[in-house]
Design a protein around this motif. Sequence first.
Motif, short mmCIF file in Angstrom:
data_model
loop_
_atom_site.label_atom_id
_atom_site.label_comp_id
_atom_site.label_asym_id
_atom_site.label_seq_id
_atom_site.Cartn_x
_atom_site.Cartn_y
_atom_site.Cartn_z
N SER A 230 -21.55 14.22 26.41
CA SER A 230 -21.58 14.02 27.87
C SER A 230 -22.84 14.59 28.49
O SER A 230 -22.82 15.17 29.57
CB SER A 230 -20.35 14.66 28.54
N THR A 320 -16.77 11.25 27.72
CA THR A 320 -15.32 11.19 27.90
C THR A 320 -14.97 10.02 28.82
O THR A 320 -15.80 9.55 29.61
CB THR A 320 -14.77 12.50 28.51
N GLU A 323 -15.00 11.09 33.05
CA GLU A 323 -15.93 12.20 33.31
C GLU A 323 -15.74 12.80 34.71
O GLU A 323 -15.64 14.02 34.87
CB GLU A 323 -17.37 11.70 33.18
N GLN A 408 -16.30 8.18 22.04
CA GLN A 408 -15.72 8.29 23.37
C GLN A 408 -14.43 9.09 23.24
O GLN A 408 -13.63 8.84 22.35
CB GLN A 408 -15.44 6.90 23.93
N VAL A 409 -14.24 10.07 24.11
CA VAL A 409 -13.01 10.87 24.10
C VAL A 409 -12.02 10.26 25.09
O VAL A 409 -12.26 10.25 26.30
CB VAL A 409 -13.30 12.34 24.46
N ASP A 410 -10.91 9.76 24.56
CA ASP A 410 -9.85 9.19 25.39
C ASP A 410 -8.65 10.11 25.53
O ASP A 410 -7.75 9.82 26.32
CB ASP A 410 -9.37 7.87 24.79
N ALA A 421 -9.08 12.34 30.87
CA ALA A 421 -10.01 12.82 29.82
C ALA A 421 -11.30 13.20 30.52
O ALA A 421 -12.28 12.45 30.52
CB ALA A 421 -10.24 11.75 28.77
N HIS A 423 -14.78 15.38 32.00
CA HIS A 423 -15.96 16.12 31.55
C HIS A 423 -15.53 17.51 31.09
O HIS A 423 -14.69 18.15 31.73
CB HIS A 423 -16.94 16.24 32.72
N MET A 425 -13.82 18.04 28.37
CA MET A 425 -12.68 17.92 27.46
C MET A 425 -13.10 18.08 26.01
O MET A 425 -12.40 18.67 25.18
CB MET A 425 -12.00 16.57 27.65
N ASP A 426 -14.30 17.58 25.66
CA ASP A 426 -14.70 17.57 24.26
C ASP A 426 -15.15 18.93 23.74
O ASP A 426 -15.30 19.10 22.53
CB ASP A 426 -15.78 16.52 24.00
N THR A 441 -6.90 20.74 27.07
CA THR A 441 -6.28 20.00 25.97
C THR A 441 -4.82 20.34 25.70
O THR A 441 -4.08 19.53 25.15
CB THR A 441 -7.05 20.25 24.66
#
Length: 510
Positions: A230, A320, A323, A408-410, A421, A423, A425-426, A441
């Motif tokens: 991101s 994400t 975002e 992509q983080v879903d 999901a 910004h 999150m990852d 999470t």
Amino acid sequence: MDRRRFVAGAIGLCAAPVFAARPDPVVATTKGRIRGRREAGLYVFRGVRYGQDTAQRRFQPPRAPEPWRGIVDATAFAPSCPQRAMQAGTSEDCLFLNIWTPGTEPSAKRPVMLYIHGGAYANGSVVDPLNDGRHLAAAGDVVVVTVNHRLNALGYLYLARLDPRFADSGNAGQLDLILALRWVRDNIAVFGGDPDNVTVFGQSGGGAKIATMMAMPAAKGLFHRAITMSGQQVTASGPINASRRTAAYLDRLGAKPDALAPLLTMPVARLIEGLEATDPILGGGVYMGPVLDMRSLDRHPFWPDAAPQGNPIPMMLGNTLDETRAFIDPDGPLLRGLDWGNLAARMAGELRIDLSPEWIVDQYRARFPDWSAERIFYAATTAGRSWPGQVIEAEARARADAPTWVYQVDFQSPTQPRRGAPHTMDIALAFGTLDAPGSFTGTGAGARAASAAMMTRFVQFARAGRADWPQYRLDRRATMIFDATSRVEDDPRGWERMLFARAPYIQSGS
């Protein structure tokens, strides 16, 4: 690494052996010896100095430390860069890094994963518990390094056109990171790492700093893979706009452009107060980021194409799904009372692509007639603000036939469902810090599965320089979707990608 073994390690760290009876590790760096700690089977070194105190050389390139005698403790986090955000323990003496390693034998040659924190170029720190490297190092059998550096005016105030002493001031923060990478090159072997296999990864501003370094000649050869989470940097700040921001900043401080000496002795708290100046281009607080100074940065990172220097480096880019749900409070003024009558007006200021917001709303409503105004607001602001930079970078690298993978983080937050999901999150998913403060999470089975999938892929990429899904190519646009059940999709959100490709994307700060 076998994925089942990795997952078992990632979620079963509490069973790792503890070596409390053994002495704490002492390692000889090129400047002197340091003492770390043994923690749950790892060797951990916190607050390792890679640069001198910057207070004595404000707005100038960093210098490597002087050698020392004896053994210096590296057992506690060192200060972070002063900033406007709430951050405990700040100081201009902030050039420190932290290391988690499974062992210090040089023959191990473990992959090195060096993390650069987010917070744009203004705020943030790797002492945040979300960025703790213990899970990633233990489960992946890698050496994890996290780095603090100069931010905001201390790292990016462009004074070069006002005073030749400060020719490199617009990119001092970037030069800090390059100095840290040189330290890794010269020292990481004695921490069990391979100096010829260094992956830089960073979230938000950290990813942007990585994208920028891929165009900086001084960074060439210092890292060998790159992961941006991101965070993109298509264009840097131009020197004219950077000069306008400097003028606004100096005016806020009451400093004169032709007499900069007071800046060198002014209390650092006052320098941070100056960031309240109004940005003459964007509005809001004054922006500072890397500058096209024709010294350490002599071209834009991804305009008009991908910087050729970076193209041989395998790169993974991710964003994400939602975002802007992290930036724009679902209970805040932009969303309060949102309806079809005010949707276009409220999202207009959040877009970075100059298309008619009314037309954008009409396109979404025709395509997704069952979506609410709130869902369209977040989808359009994400696709028209936070995502285009990644698309531009991935497409540029695909055109250059550069080794590139996209994710992509879903995974949707179970603890704050209206955040989706968002910004950041990852970060927890990539580090395995699911229970850390600031994580969206939760710690349920879905989060553990998404985290294990992400950690596994990051480590595989660091180890081999490739991912286990197809490269990003313009005929397919293969994308790994990280979720409770991860999968590969071709061109997800392709309709939104094409919708916002109708007008240029203007990088904030350019």
